[in-house]
Design an enzyme around this catalytic site. Structure first.
Site, short mmCIF file in Angstrom:
data_model
loop_
_atom_site.label_atom_id
_atom_site.label_comp_id
_atom_site.label_asym_id
_atom_site.label_seq_id
_atom_site.Cartn_x
_atom_site.Cartn_y
_atom_site.Cartn_z
N CYS A 182 17.30 -14.45 5.24
CA CYS A 182 16.74 -13.12 5.04
C CYS A 182 15.23 -13.27 4.87
CB CYS A 182 17.39 -12.42 3.85
SG CYS A 182 17.09 -13.25 2.28
N CYS B 121 11.96 -5.46 -5.34
CA CYS B 121 11.43 -4.45 -4.41
C CYS B 121 11.18 -5.04 -3.02
CB CYS B 121 10.15 -3.84 -4.97
SG CYS B 121 10.44 -2.81 -6.42
N LEU C 154 0.79 -1.23 0.00
CA LEU C 154 0.00 0.00 0.00
C LEU C 154 0.83 1.29 0.00
CD1 LEU C 154 -2.93 -0.97 2.40
CD2 LEU C 154 -2.82 -1.14 -0.09
#
Lengths: 400, 116
Positions: A358, A206, A89
Site C-alpha cells: 500500500c 490520515c 494543503l
C-alpha cells in the site's frame, strides 16, 4: 434519548492571571469579544498573559493556532518537525503553496504574524519526546494536542498530568472527530478513556485513511474554544466528557467518562514508542524470535526490487484506492483496494508467492491479516509500502 | 476550577450516578429477571461497522462484556471485530477491560484514532 445536562458549574477558576491593562488600540481590536456577556476586559487580559503550547502544526494546529492568535493569546508555542507537503494543503489551511518544503513551524509562525505581530511565537522545530517534554511544558500554562500519532498522545497526556497542567486534545479520521479536556487534577485523563493503545498497524492514520478537511476545522475550533474557556474561567469545560462529531450525519454526540479504576497512576514518562508498539518490554530472545516471525510475512523494498529485477514469479497486489494507483504504482501490480479485498479473494493466486503493498504499510498489514485469516499462507506485505520503495529503491517514482 | 467547585461537581455526579444505578436496577427487575436490554451506542468506526449510531441488544441478565463483544463481532463481521479489538468499551461511563465484567443497560463503543 436525551442526556441530562450536568449541573452548571458556573465559572471555573481562571487558569491565568490578568496581564496589564490594554491599550485603546487593543481594546478596539478585541471589541467584538469584549462585548460578550461574561467575557470583558479582564478575560482579554488573561488571554494576553496566557502561554499556550500546541503539539502539531497539521490539520488541527492549522484550525486552532490562527484562532488562538486572533483571540488574543499572548504567547503561542508550536511543536512540529515536519515540512509542508502538497498533500497537506487540502486541510492544513495555515500553510499555502509557497510554504511547500518549508518547516511547518516557520510557515505557521508567518500565519500568526500576519494575524497579529504582537503574539510572542516560539518555534519548536522538533519532535516531542520523553526527554524534552518536561522542559518544553515548563514554559506554558496549557497544552493542546493535535498530533498525528499515539505515542505522542500518551506522552503529551502524561507530561501534562505530571506538570499539573490542563491538556486539550482532539483527534480526527475520515468523517469523524473527537475532542476533550484532560486535566488530572480535576478529572479523568486521556488514559481513562483509552487505557491501552492500539497496535501500530491496527488503526488507520490520515495518510492511509483520509480525512475530510472540515472535520479538522470543527475539532480544531472546539479545542481552541476549550483553551479560551480554561484560560478565562468561563463556561463548563469538556472534563469527563468527549465531544464526537460525525460529518456525514452532521451530528455531535457526547460521551461521558469517569476515571478508570484499574489505571496505574502516572508517575514518570516512559518509552512511548515501545508502549505503543504492541509488545510489552521483553527479552533479547523474544526480539530474535519476533524478527524471525516478522521475516515470514514481511518483505523489505530491497528484497522486492531484486525479485522484480529477476522476474521472479510473484503476484503483486496493490491494496490502495484506484486513484492512488494512478499517482504511482509498482510494475504489473494488480489493484484491489483493501475494502474490496474480501470480495475478490478469487483474484489472489495460490500458485505463486503473493506480495501485498500500500502507501506506507498499514493497509497492507491489514490485508495480510485478512488473507491469512482466510487461509492464504504464501503471502507477505511490503514494509514501508510504495513510499519506501520510491525513497530507497526508485527515486523516479512519484511520492505523495 | 476551585476545589469547592470540584467538590460540587463530584457530589452532583455521585448523586446522579446513584440515581441512575437505582433507575437501572429498577428497570431490569421490572422487566424480567432473565433478560435485559443493553443500549449500545456506536461512535466513528463502530457506527460505520454497525450501520447505525445505537441499538438495543437483548441479552441474558448477568451477561458479560466478553459476551457482548462476541455478539457484536457475530453480527457485524470483520470491521466490528477490528473495533472490538482496539476500541474502548465504557460500561456505565467507565472504561472496562475485564471481559468478565457484567454489562449494564448502557455501553458506549469508542474507537481511538490519532489523526491530527
Amino acid at each position: 434519548m436525551t442526556t441530562p445536562r450536568m449541573p452548571h458549574t458556573g465559572h471555573s477558576a481562571p487558569l491565568v492571571a490578568a496581564g496589564p491593562p490594554l491599550t485603546p488600540e487593543r481594546l478596539a481590536r478585541f471589541s467584538r469579544q469584549l462585548l460578550m456577556p461574561g467575557f470583558g476586559e479582564i478575560a482579554q487580559r488573561r488571554l494576553a498573559n496566557a502561554r499556550v503550547l500546541v503539539v502539531g502544526a497539521g490539520g488541527l494546529g492549522s484550525a486552532s493556532v490562527p484562532y488562538l492568535a486572533a483571540a488574543g493569546v499572548g504567547t503561542i508555542g508550536v511543536i512540529d518537525s515536519d515540512v509542508v507537503e502538497p498533500s497537506n494543503l487540502h486541510r492544513q489551511v495555515a500553510h499555502g503553496m509557497r510554504d511547500i518544503g518549508r518547516s511547518k513551524v516557520d510557515s505557521i509562525a508567518d500565519t500568526v504574524a500576519a494575524i497579529d505581530p504582537n503574539v510572542r511565537f516560539h518555534r519548536h522545530d522538533l519532535r516531542l519526546d520523553s526527554h524534552n517534554a518536561r522542559d518544553l511544558l515548563d514554559g506554558y500554562d496549557l497544552v493542546m494536542d493535535g498530533s498525528d500519532n499515539f505515542p505522542t498522545r500518551y506522552l503529551t497526556n502524561d507530561a501534562a498530568a505530571l506538570a499539573h497542567k490542563p491538556l486539550v486534545w482532539g483527534a480526527i479520521l475520515r468523517y469523524s472527530g473527537q475532542a476533550s479536556v484532560s486535566w488530572a487534577d480535576h478529572g479523568p485523563t486521556y488514559r481513562d478513556l483509552f487505557p491501552s493503545p492500539p497496535g501500530p498497524d491496527e488503526i488507520l492514520n490520515c495518510a492511509d485513511g483520509g480525512v475530510l478537511p472540515t472535520v479538522c476545522a470543527v475539532i480544531g475550533a472546539i479545542m481552541c474554544g476549550e483553551a479560551i474557556k480554561i484560560i478565562t474561567g468561563i463556561g463548563d469545560l469538556l472534563i469527563g466528557r468527549v465531544t464526537t462529531y460525525d460529518a456525514l450525519s452532521g451530528r455531535y454526540r457526547e460521551l461521558e467518562y469517569g476515571r478508570d479504576p484499574d489505571a496505574a497512576p502516572i508517575t514518570e514518562l516512559i518509552d512511548y514508542e515501545l508502549f505503543c508498539s504492541g509488545s510489552a518490554p521483553h527479552t533479547a530472545h523474544d526480539d530474535a524470535a519476533d524478527r524471525a516471525d516478522g521475516a515470514d510475512d514481511t518483505i523489505d523494498v530491497q528484497t522486492l526490487s531484486r525479485h522484480l529485477a529477476n522476474r521472479s514469479p510473484i503476484q503483486l497486489v496493490d491494496v490502495r484506492e484506484l486513484f492512488e494507483a494512478k499517482i504511482v504504482c509498482l510494475p504489473d501490480a494488480e489493484v484491489i483496494p483493501l475494502g474490496a479485498l474480501v470480495g475478490s479473494l478469487d483474484r489472489i493466486r495460490t500458485d505463486v508467492p503473493v506480495v501485498v503493498y500500500c502507501h506506507h504499510g498499514t493497509r497492507s498489514r491489514m490485508a495480510l491479516d485478512l488473507l491469512q485469516s482466510r487461509g492464504f499462507s504464501n503471502v507477505r506485505h511490503l514494509d514501508g509500502g510504495v513510499d519506501a520503495y520510491a525513497t530507497l529503491v526508485d527515486p523516479a517514482l512519484t511520492r505523495y | 476550577m476551585s476545589s469547592s467547585d470540584a467538590a460540587v461537581v463530584e457530589k452532583a455526579a455521585a448523586e446522579k450516578t446513584a440515581a441512575e444505578k437505582a433507575a437501572v436496577g429498577k428497570a431490569v427487575v421490572e422487566k424480567t429477571a432473565v433478560e435485559m436490554n443493553v443500549h449500545v451506542r456506536y461512535f466513528a468506526a463502530a457506527a460505520d461497522a454497525a450501520g447505525s449510531e445505537d441499538e438495543m441488544i437483548l441479552m441474558n441478565a448477568g451477561s458479560t462484556l466478553g459476551e457482548l463483544k462476541a455478539e457484536l463481532t457475530r453480527r457485524y463481521g470483520p470491521d466490528m471485530e477490528q473495533v472490538v479489538r482496539t476500541g474502548s468499551f465504557l460500561v456505565d461511563k467507565v472504561v472496562r477491560r475485564d471481559l468478565d465484567w457484567p454489562v449494564s443497560s448502557q455501553v458506549d463503543v469508542l474507537p481511538p484514532f490519532a489523526g491530527g
